[in-house]
Design an enzyme around this catalytic site. Structure first.
Site, short mmCIF file in Angstrom:
data_model
loop_
_atom_site.label_atom_id
_atom_site.label_comp_id
_atom_site.label_asym_id
_atom_site.label_seq_id
_atom_site.Cartn_x
_atom_site.Cartn_y
_atom_site.Cartn_z
N GLY A 278 31.85 39.75 47.26
CA GLY A 278 32.04 40.61 46.11
C GLY A 278 30.70 41.00 45.51
CB CYS A 279 29.65 43.90 43.48
SG CYS A 279 31.03 44.00 42.31
CE1 TYR A 280 29.94 42.34 37.35
CE2 TYR A 280 32.19 42.33 38.17
CZ TYR A 280 31.24 42.83 37.31
OH TYR A 280 31.59 43.79 36.39
#
Length: 312
Positions: free
Chosen positions: A116-118
């Site tokens: 995921g990005c975070y």
């Protein structure tokens, strides 16, 4: 023979970005379904089974369904960009720079879960310090972050950009996941090697792409009471020789009066910073990236290259 690549969900935000990155590549045979046929299950299944690598850009349940279609079809390798398999022990976690040996693990895997990005930003800061013995696994980690609104997919993009919608979002910035139950938390804990569930406070800004992830730390609560220089050195050792992940020098970090979350928008890189003032006993570690670059589509293309035996 050229490897066959199928993006299942190519008309969504992440899928479109991957397709753009692969446009014009004459070393790949891109399989595609017209948008009008995107819900044609039989056609999707045929494409999935024909592909050498299928990149799933789908909601969690649809990704699980696609994987089930390929049960027993070992000729198709999978990169899943959803949350569905990111902590599954049978899936390689697709963060090539995370730890030693990850590139080889991804390269040899049939099943790769795209990060995921975070979590990409958070794990990039947490994992090196845990492995170096500086950050205790039981430390009460807090992660604060802001992302561009494209991270919310087509619905949020429309909510932010279309003022005529009943559910239009007019705020310049907003906090969400207020119950502290964001779906990325298990991923951060598992791949960050944390014994305690981290507190994660995500937010969205009125800009399309970009991301800042922050890891504030009390130095006296870390093993050995490290200095800012010690933290920087640990990150620098961990990412030595990497091109996509850059640890910004203390000198360059000190020259900054502010940090723009859009500074790496449109790129696939990530920059890591150590901020603070010696003597205060505090540090703020920061990851800067594009939520659709290293945080999504860029990582998927990097993982695809590794699985095809190419440099990435």
């Amino acid at each position: 023979m050229k490897p066959k690549i199928f993006i299942d969900g190519e008309h969504g935000t992440t899928g479109l970005q991957i397709r753009t990155r692969l446009a014009g590549r004459d070393d790949l045979d891109m399989l595609s379904i017209p948008q009008a046929e995107r819900r044609n299950r039989a056609l999707r299944e045929d494409m999935l089974k024909e592909a050498d690598i299928a990149i799933l850009c789908l909601p969690d349940e649809a990704s699980r369904e696609a994987v089930a279609m390929l049960d027993g079809v070992n000729s198709t390798r999978i990169i899943d960009t959803s949350t569905a398999h990111r902590v599954h022990p049978d899936w390689a976690y697709g963060f090539a720079e995370m730890t030693a040996g990850m590139r080889d693990k991804i390269a040899g895997a049939r099943l790769v879960a795209n990060p995921g990005c975070y979590p990409t930003g958070a794990i990039a800061l947490i994992r090196p310090l845990v492995e170096a013995g500086i950050l205790p696994a039981g430390y009460p980690v807090s992660v604060n972050a802001v992302s561009g609104y494209t991270g919310g997919g087509k619905q949020m993009i429309a909510q932010m950009e279309d003022e005529d919608r009943e559910d239009h979002i007019g705020a310049p910035h907003f906090l969400y996941a207020l119950t502290l139950g964001h779906k990325h938390v298990p991923e951060m804990q598992t791949h960050g090697l944390l014994a305690r569930r981290p507190i994660f406070a995500p937010s969205v800004g009125r800009f399309p792409q970009g991301m800042i992830v922050q890891l504030p730390l009390h130095l006296a609560d870390l093993n050995g009471t490290p200095t800012l220089a010690d933290l920087h050195a640990a990150l620098e050792r961990h990412y030595a020789g990497q091109e996509i992940v850059e640890v910004v020098s203390p000198e360059d970090s000190a020259r900054l009066a502010r940090l723009d979350p859009t500074a790496l928008a449109g790129t696939d890189g990530m920059k890591l910073f150590v901020f603070g003032t010696e003597g205060t006993g505090q540090a703020n570690l920061v990851a800067l990236l594009d939520n659709l670059g290293k945080g999504a589509s860029g990582a998927a293309v990097q993982n695809m290259a590794l699985m095809l035996g190419k440099a990435a």
